[in-house]
Design an enzyme around this catalytic site. Structure first.
Site, short mmCIF file in Angstrom:
data_model
loop_
_atom_site.label_atom_id
_atom_site.label_comp_id
_atom_site.label_asym_id
_atom_site.label_seq_id
_atom_site.Cartn_x
_atom_site.Cartn_y
_atom_site.Cartn_z
CB CYS A 29 -18.38 18.46 7.18
SG CYS A 29 -19.50 19.74 6.60
CB CYS A 32 -20.61 19.93 9.59
SG CYS A 32 -21.24 19.19 8.07
#
Length: 104
Positions: A29, A32
């Site tokens: 991600c 993230c």
């Protein structure tokens, strides 16, 4: 200091005396990974006041399901065992810091 949150240690962390901040993330991600250094910095700043942890949704799918995590990053703010707030998506340090302070 950040802790790694797993299905095995989550219940004891949630029941702890200090408020808990959980960053649900995954290695693949992008947002993230952008958020990770900010979370680490805040974990150091709030050490002793909050417990800050990261929970990999790939390795702890049961926790992601339990909390209805459909998008990552999702950050849960837990106080006295209850989820009191949540943020979804990449956030600025200022926004996160304000949320961290609101838990104290």
């Amino acid at each position: 200091m950040e802790v790694t949150i797993t299905s095995e240690n989550f219940a004891s962390l949630k029941a702890g005396e200090l408020p808990l901040v959980v960053d649900f993330w995954a290695t693949w991600c992008g947002p993230c990974r952008m958020l990770a250094p900010i979370i680490s910095e805040l974990a150091e700043e709030f050490e002793g006041k909050l417990v800050v942890g990261k929970c990999d949704v790939e390795e702890n799918e049961d926790l992601a399901v339990e909390f209805g995590i459909r998008n990552i990053p999702t950050i849960l703010f837990i106080k006295q065992g209850e989820v009191v707030d949540k943020m979804i998506g990449a956030q600025s340090k200022a926004n996160l810091e304000a949320k961290f302070k609101s838990l104290l």
